[in-house]
Design a protein around this motif. Structure first.
Motif, PDB file in Angstrom:
ATOM      1  N   GLY A   4       0.689  -1.040   0.052  1.00 17.01           N
ATOM      2  CA  GLY A   4      -0.125   0.013   0.147  1.00 17.01           C
ATOM      3  C   GLY A   4       0.925   1.267  -0.181  1.00 17.01           C
ATOM      4  N   ALA A   5       1.879   1.130   0.813  1.00 19.05           N
ATOM      5  CA  ALA A   5       2.591   2.386   0.877  1.00 19.05           C
ATOM      6  C   ALA A   5       3.445   2.655  -0.381  1.00 19.05           C
ATOM      7  CB  ALA A   5       3.563   2.279   2.253  1.00 19.05           C
ATOM      8  N   SER A   6       4.119   1.626  -0.736  1.00 19.10           N
ATOM      9  CA  SER A   6       4.764   1.816  -2.168  1.00 19.10           C
ATOM     10  C   SER A   6       3.963   2.145  -3.172  1.00 19.10           C
ATOM     11  CB  SER A   6       5.293   0.228  -2.539  1.00 19.10           C
ATOM     12  OG  SER A   6       6.240  -0.284  -1.341  1.00 19.10           O
ATOM     13  N   VAL A   7       2.766   1.604  -3.310  1.00 16.39           N
ATOM     14  CA  VAL A   7       1.889   1.810  -4.511  1.00 16.39           C
ATOM     15  C   VAL A   7       1.262   3.274  -4.435  1.00 16.39           C
ATOM     16  CG1 VAL A   7      -0.412   1.488  -5.458  1.00 16.39           C
ATOM     17  CG2 VAL A   7       1.098  -0.321  -5.175  1.00 16.39           C
ATOM     18  N   ALA A   8       0.754   3.604  -3.156  1.00 17.44           N
ATOM     19  CA  ALA A   8       0.698   5.279  -3.017  1.00 17.44           C
ATOM     20  C   ALA A   8       1.634   5.974  -3.319  1.00 17.44           C
ATOM     21  CB  ALA A   8       0.347   5.366  -1.427  1.00 17.44           C
ATOM     22  N   HIS A   9       3.019   5.809  -3.146  1.00 24.60           N
ATOM     23  CA  HIS A   9       4.041   6.471  -3.614  1.00 24.60           C
ATOM     24  C   HIS A   9       4.074   6.657  -5.033  1.00 24.60           C
ATOM     25  CE1 HIS A   9       8.064   8.385  -3.801  1.00 24.60           C
ATOM     26  NE2 HIS A   9       8.460   7.219  -4.727  1.00 24.60           N
ATOM     27  N   LEU A  10       3.969   5.569  -5.728  1.00 27.37           N
ATOM     28  CA  LEU A  10       4.220   5.475  -7.165  1.00 27.37           C
ATOM     29  C   LEU A  10       3.046   5.946  -7.893  1.00 27.37           C
ATOM     30  CD1 LEU A  10       5.176   1.661  -7.529  1.00 27.37           C
ATOM     31  CD2 LEU A  10       6.617   3.650  -7.742  1.00 27.37           C
ATOM     32  N   VAL A  11       1.822   5.921  -7.473  1.00 28.97           N
ATOM     33  CA  VAL A  11       0.679   6.874  -8.005  1.00 28.97           C
ATOM     34  C   VAL A  11       0.833   8.148  -7.980  1.00 28.97           C
ATOM     35  CG1 VAL A  11      -1.692   7.037  -7.985  1.00 28.97           C
ATOM     36  CG2 VAL A  11      -1.008   4.823  -7.785  1.00 28.97           C
ATOM     37  N   ALA A  12       1.290   8.589  -6.548  1.00 28.15           N
ATOM     38  CA  ALA A  12       1.211   9.983  -6.648  1.00 28.15           C
ATOM     39  C   ALA A  12       2.622  10.604  -7.359  1.00 28.15           C
ATOM     40  CB  ALA A  12       1.650  10.225  -5.048  1.00 28.15           C
ATOM     41  N   ARG A  13       3.623   9.741  -7.277  1.00 29.18           N
ATOM     42  CA  ARG A  13       4.994  10.221  -8.069  1.00 29.18           C
ATOM     43  C   ARG A  13       4.578  10.440  -9.475  1.00 29.18           C
ATOM     44  NH1 ARG A  13       8.597   6.623 -10.211  1.00 29.18           N
ATOM     45  NH2 ARG A  13      10.872   7.259 -10.512  1.00 29.18           N
ATOM     46  N   GLY A  14       3.840   9.382 -10.171  1.00 29.15           N
ATOM     47  CA  GLY A  14       3.528   9.257 -11.446  1.00 29.15           C
ATOM     48  C   GLY A  14       2.384  10.396 -11.654  1.00 29.15           C
ATOM     49  N   ALA A  15       1.494  10.692 -10.895  1.00 23.85           N
ATOM     50  CA  ALA A  15       0.687  11.900 -11.198  1.00 23.85           C
ATOM     51  C   ALA A  15       1.236  13.147 -11.175  1.00 23.85           C
ATOM     52  CB  ALA A  15      -0.235  11.963  -9.912  1.00 23.85           C
ATOM     53  N   LEU A  16       2.401  13.381 -10.522  1.00 28.59           N
ATOM     54  CA  LEU A  16       3.088  14.452 -10.417  1.00 28.59           C
ATOM     55  C   LEU A  16       3.873  14.802 -11.750  1.00 28.59           C
ATOM     56  CD1 LEU A  16       3.334  16.846  -8.365  1.00 28.59           C
ATOM     57  CD2 LEU A  16       5.640  15.913  -7.691  1.00 28.59           C
ATOM     58  N   GLN A  17       4.415  13.533 -12.064  1.00 28.21           N
ATOM     59  CA  GLN A  17       5.165  13.641 -13.249  1.00 28.21           C
ATOM     60  C   GLN A  17       4.486  13.845 -14.565  1.00 28.21           C
ATOM     61  OE1 GLN A  17       6.978   9.625 -13.339  1.00 28.21           O
ATOM     62  NE2 GLN A  17       9.024  10.356 -12.369  1.00 28.21           N
ATOM     63  N   ARG A  18       3.218  13.380 -14.437  1.00 28.89           N
ATOM     64  CA  ARG A  18       2.393  13.657 -15.494  1.00 28.89           C
ATOM     65  C   ARG A  18       1.450  14.950 -15.675  1.00 28.89           C
ATOM     66  NH1 ARG A  18       3.061   8.499 -14.750  1.00 28.89           N
ATOM     67  NH2 ARG A  18       3.179   7.002 -16.551  1.00 28.89           N
TER      68      ARG A  18
END
Lengths: 169, 92, 316, 99
Positions: free
Chosen positions: D78-92
């Motif tokens: 959960g923690a890793s996926v939350a970070h990945l999704v947030a990071r992806g959203a910021l990058q996009r």
């Protein structure tokens, strides 16, 4: 994908063997007859983990001390976000903040990134060259103190000193 | 106790149904994916409760497999299916 | 009462999700709905007292198929990147040439056939479960599902393994579509994949072991192993070129190969295909399941990867 | 009911309430980042409480271990996926909502 060839000590192998054997024991509900498959499986898992996970100098006592802190803080994190979700006015004031980490890169930083996402009001949204981008749910709250506290604990777990690496720039 | 487990499982399922709204509403692809994450965690919780009602430890294994694999789908989304620009073709 | 509400909610939810997934014009939404469908389906199997299928559904339906579909969607988007995705001339043309009602004809035929079969069943049948239970002693395992899959009807499983392999050959024989450029995975994903892989291995081995007397088995274990491969691929891991040639192929055919050899040997010794003597059954089944687990895991990961591994030039 | 049953009931119900909070946040919060907060934290705490409620009832140490293992895996993922999704959203370039 650079893998630093750290020296693999017997201590690492034995402790991982112990950990995976414990997981196997838990999975099989302690069935003695399962070790037929369990021993090769544990050995394979240890071999793969040696290849994939570089040995980290955990300080076990500090890790144990971290667990209750983490549990309590993540519980508070849940309560905090639940309160905001239930509140009719949705009291949030999100913002993005930058936190330059002093932890060494690699596992310590990742450990902190993941911890931060589970703590009250903070979500790590980026990690770039030791600079952590944190999304905060309520920018009016004092989240910097919390981040620093976490960083201190993580540094103690990995036996890293924040003061020495401070002069890295 | 049995009644409580079932009632909670039912409650979680209804809760899940409410969360489905995000799949339809979006607006971004990531929002839709969040619902799938909600599904994963809730399914684990429901399975744990059902394991208790049926006294069947095999259901714990199902929950374990869910817990392991839910992340794989989400990572596949982030790494593969998430286009660079956020365009949404449907306007429901 | 509560059980009824739970089951009704599950059943209606499944139908509704299936309908929405089929009717969604947005493919990503359809995939998310399909993953949700898989999760709910696993819960439905639990309620139907079929934990074996629930486990398979959890491993394959909700876990790997979602990832496979998402990867396929990414490749589709990349392939059509130069055209407008919606309403491109090629697609419009295809629509005209291919009447939408056409698939309904074979579908109706299948429905009619199934309906006939269901209606012609004898009204009272005991099924085969009594026979399975009666012969369980000699099967070498105590889980009736595994006994059926690997002993009584072993050839079914043999053919399933072959089908999986043929699917991979099909994918490999297609012109491999290159993936778009891949961004750096980032340290968090990298660490996650490294930490989880040993756990995946342990869980796969556990499912293999538990299959002998409780829900589990080669397919579930293989998909957990395959998921580990998928996670590593997603984190940017690539095997060295030398390993993807012969070694990978050997692992891919090990499962069906071992099955065929055992089938031939048993035919020569016992006079019948896949007929094990009760003394050897247990060890033979373990051997078959172990090789099958590795093959299934490798096949699923290779399916996710898409084209033939050596075609992949852009990665370091 | 024995005393441990009451504890178990309380934990289970509290867990379900956190799941409700997670869904409410998912529906009510204004952007993907804030929704991630709600989903990750509330659901992880909810699952944690349900796991604890069942641990109280568990019959063996191995069962306790398996429940905890499931929870730890969900936490890590959960923690890793939350970070990945947030990071992806910021990058996009998905903008974050501000009051």
């Amino acid at each position: 994908m650079t893998l630093t060839r750290a020296k693999i000590s017997w201590r690492t192998i034995v402790s991982r063997m112990g950990l995976f054997s414990l997981i196997w024991w838990v999975l099989t509900n302690g069935a003695g007859s399962s070790w037929w498959i369990g021993v090769p499986a544990v050995l394979l898992a240890v071999a793969v983990s040696i290849a994939l996970v570089p040995p980290a100098p955990w300080v076990w006592s500090e890790l144990l001390r971290f667990v209750p802190f983490f549990l309590l803080r993540s519980l508070i994190g849940g309560v905090d976000v639940a309160w905001r979700a239930f509140h009719p006015g949705v009291p949030i004031a999100p913002d993005l903040c930058i936190y330059p980490m002093r932890l060494p890169p690699g596992l310590p930083q990742v450990f902190m990134v993941n911890t931060v996402s589970l703590l009250p009001g903070t979500l790590s949204v980026g990690l770039d060259q030791s600079v952590l981008k944190v999304h905060v749910l309520d920018s009016r709250k004092d989240f910097l103190a919390e981040l620093e506290a976490v960083e201190q604990s993580v540094a103690r777990i990995f036996g890293a000193s924040l003061e020495v690496s401070e002069g890295r720039e | 106790m049995q009644t409580l487990y079932l009632a909670l499982a039912l409650f979680l399922l209804v809760n899940l149904g409410a969360g489905m709204w995000r799949i339809f509403r979006g607006p971004t692809a990531a929002d839709r994916m969040l619902s799938a994450q909600l599904f994963g965690t809730t399914a684990v919780a429901v399975l744990l409760l059902l394991a208790q009602t049926k006294e069947n430890t095999a259901l714990l294994d199902v929950a374990l497999v869910f817990a392991l694999l839910a992340a794989v789908t989400a990572v596949a989304f982030v790494r593969r299916a998430w286009t660079d620009q956020e365009v949404d073709h449907d306007s429901e | 009462m509560l059980q009824w509400a739970l089951d009704a909610l599950l059943g209606l939810g499944l139908l509704w999700l299936a309908w929405c997934a089929l009717m969604s014009p947005n493919l990503l939404k359809a995939i998310v709905l399909f993953v949700a469908f898989g999760l709910l389906m696993a819960l439905a199997w639990v309620r139907l007292d079929a934990p074996d299928i629930a486990l398979a559904e959890a491993a394959i339906g909700a876990g790997l198929t979602g990832a496979l579909l998402l990867a396929a969607l990414a490749r589709l988007r990349f392939a059509y990147a130069d055209e407008e995705t919606v309403g491109s001339p090629a697609q419009e043309e295809a629509k005209v040439r291919f009447p939408q009602w056409l698939p309904a004809v074979p579908l109706l035929l299948v429905v009619a056939g199934l309906g006939y079969v269901v209606l012609s069943l004898p009204p009272y049948a005991t099924g085969l479960s009594t026979e399975v239970t009666a012969n369980l002693e000699s099967s070498g395992v105590s889980n009736p599902v595994t006994a059926v899959l690997l002993n009584f009807r072993g050839y079914d499983t043999l053919l399933e393994l072959v089908v999986l392999l043929v699917a991979l050959l099909g994918v490999w024989s297609l012109d491999g579509l290159a993936l778009g450029r891949e961004t750096a995975p980032g340290p968090v994903l990298d660490t996650l994949s490294r930490f989880l892989t040993p756990v995946f291995i342990l869980v796969a081995a556990y499912l293999l072991w538990v299959g002998a007397h409780a829900p589990g088995g080669a397919f579930q274990a293989g998909s957990v192993l395959g998921a580990a491969g998928v996670l590593l691929l997603l984190a940017g891991w690539r095997f060295r070129a030398g390993l993807t040639e012969l070694p990978l192929r050997l692992v891919l055919v090990a499962g069906p190969g071992a099955f065929v050899i055992v089938a031939l040997v048993t035919m020569l010794m016992e006079g019948q295909l896949l007929e094990y003597s009760p003394e050897q059954a247990s060890i033979l089944i373990l051997f078959l399941e172990t090789t099958a687990t590795f093959s299934i895991g490798a096949t699923l990961a290779a399916l996710f990867f898409g084209g033939r591994p050596q075609d992949d030039k852009e990665h370091t | 009911m024995i005393p441990s049953d009451y504890l178990s009931v309380a934990l289970l119900i509290a867990g379900a309430i956190f799941f409700l909070a997670g869904t409410l946040g998912l529906l009510r919060f204004p952007d993907v980042y804030t929704r991630l907060h709600a989903l990750t934290k509330a659901d992880n705490v909810g699952l944690g409480l349900i796991v604890m409620g069942l641990v109280v009832q568990a019959e063996s140490w191995a069962a306790v271990g398996k429940l905890l293992l499931i929870w730890v895996l969900v936490l890590l993922a959960g923690a890793s996926v939350a970070h990945l999704v947030a990071r992806g959203a910021l990058q996009r370039g998905i903008r974050l909502w501000k009051r």
